[in-house]
Design a protein around this motif. Structure first.
Motif, PDB file in Angstrom:
ATOM      1  N   VAL A  33       0.848  -1.197   0.000  1.00 50.56           N
ATOM      2  CA  VAL A  33       0.000   0.000   0.000  1.00 50.56           C
ATOM      3  C   VAL A  33       0.885   1.249   0.000  1.00 50.56           C
ATOM      4  CG1 VAL A  33      -1.646   1.354   1.359  1.00 50.56           C
ATOM      5  CG2 VAL A  33      -1.971  -1.102   1.107  1.00 50.56           C
ATOM      6  N   ASP A  34       0.558   2.178  -0.875  1.00 56.10           N
ATOM      7  CA  ASP A  34       1.237   3.465  -0.938  1.00 56.10           C
ATOM      8  C   ASP A  34       0.558   4.380   0.080  1.00 56.10           C
ATOM      9  OD1 ASP A  34       2.094   6.056  -1.504  1.00 56.10           O
ATOM     10  OD2 ASP A  34       1.969   5.788  -3.679  1.00 56.10           O
ATOM     11  N   LEU A  35       1.203   4.574   1.234  1.00 61.35           N
ATOM     12  CA  LEU A  35       0.577   5.346   2.307  1.00 61.35           C
ATOM     13  C   LEU A  35       0.224   6.765   1.883  1.00 61.35           C
ATOM     14  CD1 LEU A  35       2.248   4.411   5.716  1.00 61.35           C
ATOM     15  CD2 LEU A  35      -0.079   3.961   4.937  1.00 61.35           C
ATOM     16  N   GLU A  36       1.048   7.382   1.048  1.00 60.55           N
ATOM     17  CA  GLU A  36       0.733   8.743   0.608  1.00 60.55           C
ATOM     18  C   GLU A  36      -0.579   8.775  -0.162  1.00 60.55           C
ATOM     19  OE1 GLU A  36       3.821  11.116  -1.162  1.00 60.55           O
ATOM     20  OE2 GLU A  36       5.328  10.234   0.165  1.00 60.55           O
ATOM     21  N   ARG A  37      -0.819   7.795  -1.021  1.00 61.36           N
ATOM     22  CA  ARG A  37      -2.088   7.732  -1.775  1.00 61.36           C
ATOM     23  C   ARG A  37      -3.254   7.413  -0.853  1.00 61.36           C
ATOM     24  NH1 ARG A  37      -2.239   3.982  -6.783  1.00 61.36           N
ATOM     25  NH2 ARG A  37      -4.220   5.075  -7.065  1.00 61.36           N
ATOM     26  N   TYR A  38      -2.999   6.684   0.219  1.00 61.66           N
ATOM     27  CA  TYR A  38      -4.062   6.278   1.143  1.00 61.66           C
ATOM     28  C   TYR A  38      -4.529   7.437   2.033  1.00 61.66           C
ATOM     29  CZ  TYR A  38      -6.751   2.996   3.964  1.00 61.66           C
ATOM     30  OH  TYR A  38      -7.770   2.327   4.580  1.00 61.66           O
ATOM     31  N   MET A  39      -3.688   8.446   2.177  1.00 56.17           N
ATOM     32  CA  MET A  39      -4.022   9.570   3.054  1.00 56.17           C
ATOM     33  C   MET A  39      -5.247  10.312   2.530  1.00 56.17           C
ATOM     34  SD  MET A  39      -1.821   9.360   5.493  1.00 56.17           S
ATOM     35  CE  MET A  39      -2.045   7.603   5.235  1.00 56.17           C
ATOM     36  N   THR A  83      -2.823   7.829  16.455  1.00 55.15           N
ATOM     37  CA  THR A  83      -1.674   7.643  15.588  1.00 55.15           C
ATOM     38  C   THR A  83      -1.650   6.199  15.101  1.00 55.15           C
ATOM     39  OG1 THR A  83      -0.425   9.274  16.867  1.00 55.15           O
ATOM     40  CG2 THR A  83       0.847   7.813  15.446  1.00 55.15           C
ATOM     41  N   ALA A  84      -1.418   6.040  13.803  1.00 58.62           N
ATOM     42  CA  ALA A  84      -1.277   4.702  13.222  1.00 58.62           C
ATOM     43  C   ALA A  84       0.178   4.524  12.788  1.00 58.62           C
ATOM     44  CB  ALA A  84      -2.201   4.539  12.030  1.00 58.62           C
ATOM     45  N   TYR A  85       0.620   3.278  12.861  1.00 54.79           N
ATOM     46  CA  TYR A  85       1.988   2.961  12.464  1.00 54.79           C
ATOM     47  C   TYR A  85       2.036   1.510  12.018  1.00 54.79           C
ATOM     48  CZ  TYR A  85       1.787   1.289  17.281  1.00 54.79           C
ATOM     49  OH  TYR A  85       1.398   0.657  18.444  1.00 54.79           O
ATOM     50  N   LYS A  86       3.034   1.180  11.211  1.00 55.33           N
ATOM     51  CA  LYS A  86       3.157  -0.195  10.721  1.00 55.33           C
ATOM     52  C   LYS A  86       3.424  -1.138  11.880  1.00 55.33           C
ATOM     53  CE  LYS A  86       4.348  -1.538   6.951  1.00 55.33           C
ATOM     54  NZ  LYS A  86       4.459  -2.004   5.611  1.00 55.33           N
ATOM     55  N   ALA A  87       2.706  -2.245  11.917  1.00 58.72           N
ATOM     56  CA  ALA A  87       2.907  -3.234  12.973  1.00 58.72           C
ATOM     57  C   ALA A  87       4.310  -3.837  12.879  1.00 58.72           C
ATOM     58  CB  ALA A  87       1.834  -4.322  12.887  1.00 58.72           C
ATOM     59  N   ASP A  88       4.747  -4.079  11.647  1.00 60.95           N
ATOM     60  CA  ASP A  88       6.097  -4.589  11.407  1.00 60.95           C
ATOM     61  C   ASP A  88       6.722  -3.727  10.309  1.00 60.95           C
ATOM     62  OD1 ASP A  88       8.437  -5.877  10.717  1.00 60.95           O
ATOM     63  OD2 ASP A  88       7.495  -7.823  10.326  1.00 60.95           O
ATOM     64  N   PRO A  89       7.589  -2.804  10.681  1.00 65.77           N
ATOM     65  CA  PRO A  89       8.158  -1.889   9.689  1.00 65.77           C
ATOM     66  C   PRO A  89       8.881  -2.577   8.533  1.00 65.77           C
ATOM     67  CG  PRO A  89       8.723  -1.190  11.920  1.00 65.77           C
ATOM     68  CD  PRO A  89       8.091  -2.546  12.032  1.00 65.77           C
ATOM     69  N   SER A 125       7.827  -5.354   7.022  1.00 62.91           N
ATOM     70  CA  SER A 125       6.876  -6.080   6.190  1.00 62.91           C
ATOM     71  C   SER A 125       6.220  -5.139   5.181  1.00 62.91           C
ATOM     72  CB  SER A 125       5.799  -6.716   7.077  1.00 62.91           C
ATOM     73  OG  SER A 125       4.784  -7.281   6.274  1.00 62.91           O
ATOM     74  N   ASP A 126       5.855  -5.689   4.007  1.00 66.28           N
ATOM     75  CA  ASP A 126       5.110  -4.879   3.041  1.00 66.28           C
ATOM     76  C   ASP A 126       3.605  -5.098   3.166  1.00 66.28           C
ATOM     77  OD1 ASP A 126       4.923  -7.423   1.922  1.00 66.28           O
ATOM     78  OD2 ASP A 126       5.236  -6.730  -0.127  1.00 66.28           O
ATOM     79  N   GLU A 127       3.188  -5.880   4.169  1.00 62.02           N
ATOM     80  CA  GLU A 127       1.762  -6.082   4.410  1.00 62.02           C
ATOM     81  C   GLU A 127       1.153  -4.839   5.053  1.00 62.02           C
ATOM     82  OE1 GLU A 127       0.814 -10.678   5.190  1.00 62.02           O
ATOM     83  OE2 GLU A 127       1.868  -9.693   6.822  1.00 62.02           O
ATOM     84  N   ALA A 128      -0.094  -4.551   4.683  1.00 62.63           N
ATOM     85  CA  ALA A 128      -0.796  -3.379   5.220  1.00 62.63           C
ATOM     86  C   ALA A 128      -1.431  -3.730   6.566  1.00 62.63           C
ATOM     87  CB  ALA A 128      -1.848  -2.884   4.236  1.00 62.63           C
TER      88      ALA A 128
END
Length: 182
Positions: free
Chosen positions: A12-18, A69-75, A77-80
């Motif tokens: 997932v492209d986080l910038e596009r998801y914003m 605040t949200a953050y990646k569970a495993d930085p 990993s490429d999983e969302a």
């Protein structure tokens, strides 16, 4: 038969998801007023790579909001798979509460999404617009069913064509009521 692991979107492209996402339907939870309408989330990318989360709904004519605040569970990993941290109660935010936010489906144009978490207690259907076409809604419901969710628990969220901005704010009385089941 419930699948062992949820299938999660990768890359997932986080910038596009914003931006702003409207809640089309969800499995109701105690942390949102039962009478909430025009429910939405607005995500903003922070400089450190975390995401500022603003969840809003309107209940009895008042705006109810909580920020987190949200953050990646495993930085690595490429999983969302994200973690979301909020502080409660809303009127005196001192207790951190962390939940899972897993993207189970996201269309190529980042216009609608299916969000879940590993216990399958919570589920959200989100859209960039206040309304979602019926065939897309049904496709997302089927994806949820395939992931082991019970779609009969989903409740559509009333959305107006022109959602409110601002307004009087509920300072957390709904949260206290939710704790006692009202």
């Amino acid at each position: 038969m419930v699948k062992k692991d949820l299938d999660v979107v990768k890359g997932v492209d986080l910038e596009r998801y914003m931006g702003r996402w409207y809640e089309i339907a969800s499995i109701p939870s105690f942390f949102v007023p039962k009478s909430g309408v025009d429910t939405r989330a607005t995500y903003t990318l922070n400089q450190d790579g975390t995401v500022h989360v603003l969840n809003e709904t309107w209940s009895d004519g008042k705006r109810v909001a909580i920020e987190g605040t949200a953050y990646k569970a495993d930085p690595k990993s490429d999983e969302a798979k994200l973690k979301v941290k909020f502080y409660v109660p809303p009127f005196l935010p001192i207790i951190p509460v962390v939940g899972n936010y897993w993207v189970l489906y996201l269309d190529n144009d980042y216009q609608y999404a299916l969000i879940g978490e590993p216990t399958r207690k919570y589920l959200w259907i989100l859209c960039r617009k206040t309304q979602l076409e019926d065939e897309i809604y049904e496709m997302l419901v089927q994806k949820a069913r395939n992931e082991g969710y019970d779609p009969s628990k989903l409740r559509k969220t009333p959305q107006s064509n022109h959602p409110p901005e601002g307004g009087p704010q509920d300072k957390g009385t709904w949260w206290l009521k939710s704790l006692i089941g009202k």
